[in-house]
Design a protein around this motif. Structure first.
Motif, mmCIF file in Angstrom:
data_model
loop_
_atom_site.group_PDB
_atom_site.id
_atom_site.type_symbol
_atom_site.label_atom_id
_atom_site.label_comp_id
_atom_site.label_asym_id
_atom_site.label_seq_id
_atom_site.Cartn_x
_atom_site.Cartn_y
_atom_site.Cartn_z
ATOM 1 N N VAL A 21 0.834 -1.200 0.000
ATOM 2 C CA VAL A 21 0.000 0.000 0.000
ATOM 3 C C VAL A 21 0.873 1.255 0.000
ATOM 4 C CG1 VAL A 21 -1.603 1.340 1.444
ATOM 5 C CG2 VAL A 21 -1.992 -1.081 1.053
ATOM 6 N N ARG A 22 0.571 2.163 -0.922
ATOM 7 C CA ARG A 22 1.200 3.480 -1.049
ATOM 8 C C ARG A 22 2.690 3.449 -1.365
ATOM 9 N NH1 ARG A 22 -1.766 7.964 0.298
ATOM 10 N NH2 ARG A 22 -3.747 7.534 1.289
ATOM 11 N N ARG A 23 3.212 2.349 -1.878
ATOM 12 C CA ARG A 23 4.631 2.337 -2.218
ATOM 13 C C ARG A 23 4.948 3.332 -3.321
ATOM 14 N NH1 ARG A 23 7.375 -3.420 -2.694
ATOM 15 N NH2 ARG A 23 8.792 -2.073 -3.792
ATOM 16 N N GLY A 24 4.033 3.486 -4.267
ATOM 17 C CA GLY A 24 4.245 4.464 -5.335
ATOM 18 C C GLY A 24 4.320 5.886 -4.801
ATOM 19 N N ARG A 25 3.460 6.180 -3.837
ATOM 20 C CA ARG A 25 3.478 7.521 -3.226
ATOM 21 C C ARG A 25 4.771 7.744 -2.457
ATOM 22 N NH1 ARG A 25 1.977 12.596 -2.556
ATOM 23 N NH2 ARG A 25 1.254 13.221 -0.501
ATOM 24 N N TYR A 26 5.234 6.726 -1.726
ATOM 25 C CA TYR A 26 6.509 6.843 -1.027
ATOM 26 C C TYR A 26 7.638 7.123 -2.019
ATOM 27 C CZ TYR A 26 4.855 5.103 3.518
ATOM 28 O OH TYR A 26 4.234 4.958 4.731
ATOM 29 N N ARG A 41 -1.533 11.922 12.051
ATOM 30 C CA ARG A 41 -2.135 10.600 12.247
ATOM 31 C C ARG A 41 -1.149 9.476 11.950
ATOM 32 N NH1 ARG A 41 -5.990 13.205 9.113
ATOM 33 N NH2 ARG A 41 -7.596 14.167 10.375
ATOM 34 N N GLY A 42 0.112 9.802 11.781
ATOM 35 C CA GLY A 42 1.120 8.781 11.552
ATOM 36 C C GLY A 42 1.117 8.195 10.163
ATOM 37 N N ARG A 43 0.682 8.952 9.183
ATOM 38 C CA ARG A 43 0.665 8.486 7.805
ATOM 39 C C ARG A 43 1.704 9.272 7.024
ATOM 40 N NH1 ARG A 43 -5.402 9.017 6.171
ATOM 41 N NH2 ARG A 43 -4.514 8.432 4.167
ATOM 42 N N PRO A 44 2.939 8.768 6.944
ATOM 43 C CA PRO A 44 4.008 9.542 6.308
ATOM 44 C C PRO A 44 3.882 9.638 4.791
ATOM 45 C CG PRO A 44 4.833 7.434 7.028
ATOM 46 C CD PRO A 44 3.428 7.537 7.533
ATOM 47 N N ALA A 45 2.874 9.014 4.189
ATOM 48 C CA ALA A 45 2.627 9.172 2.755
ATOM 49 C C ALA A 45 1.169 9.556 2.528
ATOM 50 C CB ALA A 45 2.969 7.892 2.008
ATOM 51 N N GLY A 46 0.548 10.136 3.543
ATOM 52 C CA GLY A 46 -0.857 10.505 3.461
ATOM 53 C C GLY A 46 -1.076 11.764 2.639
ATOM 54 N N PRO A 47 -2.316 12.174 2.500
ATOM 55 C CA PRO A 47 -2.629 13.345 1.671
ATOM 56 C C PRO A 47 -2.117 14.666 2.248
ATOM 57 C CG PRO A 47 -4.605 12.518 2.753
ATOM 58 C CD PRO A 47 -3.511 11.546 3.041
ATOM 59 N N ASP A 48 -1.867 14.725 3.558
ATOM 60 C CA ASP A 48 -1.359 15.962 4.158
ATOM 61 C C ASP A 48 0.124 16.175 3.907
ATOM 62 O OD1 ASP A 48 -3.870 16.420 5.185
ATOM 63 O OD2 ASP A 48 -3.423 15.478 7.108
ATOM 64 N N VAL A 49 0.835 15.131 3.511
ATOM 65 C CA VAL A 49 2.276 15.218 3.283
ATOM 66 C C VAL A 49 2.522 15.796 1.893
ATOM 67 C CG1 VAL A 49 4.420 13.923 3.103
ATOM 68 C CG2 VAL A 49 2.730 13.292 4.821
ATOM 69 N N ARG A 50 3.225 16.929 1.859
ATOM 70 C CA ARG A 50 3.478 17.596 0.590
ATOM 71 C C ARG A 50 4.828 17.228 -0.006
ATOM 72 N NH1 ARG A 50 2.099 22.229 3.931
ATOM 73 N NH2 ARG A 50 -0.147 22.128 4.187
ATOM 74 N N ALA A 51 5.815 16.978 0.859
ATOM 75 C CA ALA A 51 7.158 16.681 0.356
ATOM 76 C C ALA A 51 7.995 16.056 1.468
ATOM 77 C CB ALA A 51 7.835 17.950 -0.136
ATOM 78 N N TYR A 52 9.011 15.325 1.057
ATOM 79 C CA TYR A 52 10.015 14.811 1.977
ATOM 80 C C TYR A 52 11.243 15.701 1.881
ATOM 81 C CZ TYR A 52 7.565 10.309 2.488
ATOM 82 O OH TYR A 52 6.654 9.327 2.767
ATOM 83 N N GLN A 53 12.065 15.596 2.913
ATOM 84 C CA GLN A 53 13.354 16.259 2.891
ATOM 85 C C GLN A 53 14.413 15.215 3.192
ATOM 86 O OE1 GLN A 53 13.491 19.885 5.148
ATOM 87 N NE2 GLN A 53 11.447 20.490 4.485
ATOM 88 N N THR A 54 15.616 15.467 2.762
ATOM 89 C CA THR A 54 16.693 14.503 2.955
ATOM 90 C C THR A 54 17.838 15.134 3.732
ATOM 91 O OG1 THR A 54 17.774 15.104 0.867
ATOM 92 C CG2 THR A 54 16.183 13.300 0.797
ATOM 93 N N THR A 55 18.578 14.271 4.392
ATOM 94 C CA THR A 55 19.836 14.650 5.036
ATOM 95 C C THR A 55 20.853 13.580 4.679
ATOM 96 O OG1 THR A 55 19.330 13.434 7.057
ATOM 97 C CG2 THR A 55 18.681 15.759 6.992
ATOM 98 N N GLY A 56 22.062 13.798 5.094
ATOM 99 C CA GLY A 56 23.086 12.788 4.902
ATOM 100 C C GLY A 56 22.849 11.596 5.804
ATOM 101 N N PRO A 57 23.515 10.475 5.547
ATOM 102 C CA PRO A 57 23.270 9.263 6.335
ATOM 103 C C PRO A 57 23.739 9.350 7.786
ATOM 104 C CG PRO A 57 25.034 8.911 4.761
ATOM 105 C CD PRO A 57 24.470 10.263 4.468
ATOM 106 N N ALA A 58 24.514 10.350 8.141
ATOM 107 C CA ALA A 58 25.001 10.469 9.512
ATOM 108 C C ALA A 58 24.053 11.267 10.401
ATOM 109 C CB ALA A 58 26.375 11.130 9.527
ATOM 110 N N ALA A 59 23.039 11.875 9.827
ATOM 111 C CA ALA A 59 22.116 12.702 10.613
ATOM 112 C C ALA A 59 21.184 11.829 11.428
ATOM 113 C CB ALA A 59 21.313 13.607 9.683
ATOM 114 N N GLY A 60 20.750 12.358 12.559
ATOM 115 C CA GLY A 60 19.795 11.638 13.393
ATOM 116 C C GLY A 60 20.434 10.506 14.161
ATOM 117 N N ASP A 61 19.603 9.806 14.921
ATOM 118 C CA ASP A 61 20.106 8.730 15.768
ATOM 119 C C ASP A 61 19.568 7.368 15.359
ATOM 120 O OD1 ASP A 61 17.523 9.210 16.535
ATOM 121 O OD2 ASP A 61 17.884 8.901 18.659
#
Length: 186
Positions: free
Chosen positions: A63-68, A158-178
């Motif tokens: 489900v929603r793989r195309g949107r992801y 609502r925890g839907r990272p590919a839902g209709p409210d999501v307009r765009a993703y952002q990226t960082t390098g692989p070292a960002a975050g935990d």
């Protein structure tokens, strides 16, 4: 937060957060269900549960793989004024938001065992396995593109990272975050 600043949450962590809380109660409900003879009998209940497990895992994964993919390919680089939310905070808030639904799902899975033993529990476990597989798929994408996918926290209420409210993703390098690719602990 200051002007122009906002928080980002990892897409794979949001997907992965409820997976464990669906898998383990599902396995527990299936185990409890095998103790009950049910209306259909244990053998039919386990076979129906195995079929439901496979179908649920496949559907949740697909489900929603195309949107992801669309959102991931159109992702922009995150600015320096953003806050990256910790993995532990994301998991805690997602599980806190879903705790009553997960409890009701567990009770429904155990209750369904009186009719079809273990089927409801295996369905619940299949949902968790599908979410876990989707998080791993996102992790493979992140690893292949050497970037981590993030989404604004106010776009996923609502925890839907590919839902209709999501307009765009952002990226960082692989070292960002935990969290590593796929939302796993580093």
């Amino acid at each position: 937060m200051g002007r122009g600043t906002y928080a980002l949450v990892r897409v794979a962590v949001v997907v992965r957060a409820p997976a464990g809380w669906l898998w383990w109660p599902g396995v527990l409900a299936a185990g409890i269900g095998t103790l009950l003879p049910g209306l259909t009998g244990r053998r039919i209940g386990l076979l129906a549960g195995a079929a439901l497990f496979l179908i649920a895992a496949a559907v949740v994964f697909a489900v929603r793989r195309g949107r992801y993919l669309t959102l991931a390919q159109e992702a922009t680089r995150a600015g320096t004024s953003v806050f990256l939310q910790d993995r532990a905070v994301t998991i805690r808030t997602r599980r806190r938001a879903l705790r009553w639904w997960l409890l009701l799902a567990f009770l429904a899975a155990v209750g369904s065992s009186f009719a079809v033993p273990a089927a409801g529990g295996l369905l619940l476990a299949g949902l968790g396995a599908g979410l876990w597989a989707k998080a791993l798929w996102l992790g493979r994408w992140e690893h292949a593109h050497d970037a981590l996918l993030w989404v604004r926290t106010d776009w996923v209420p609502r925890g839907r990272p590919a839902g209709p409210d999501v307009r765009a993703y952002q990226t960082t390098g692989p070292a960002a975050g935990d969290a590593g690719p796929g939302g796993a602990k580093r």
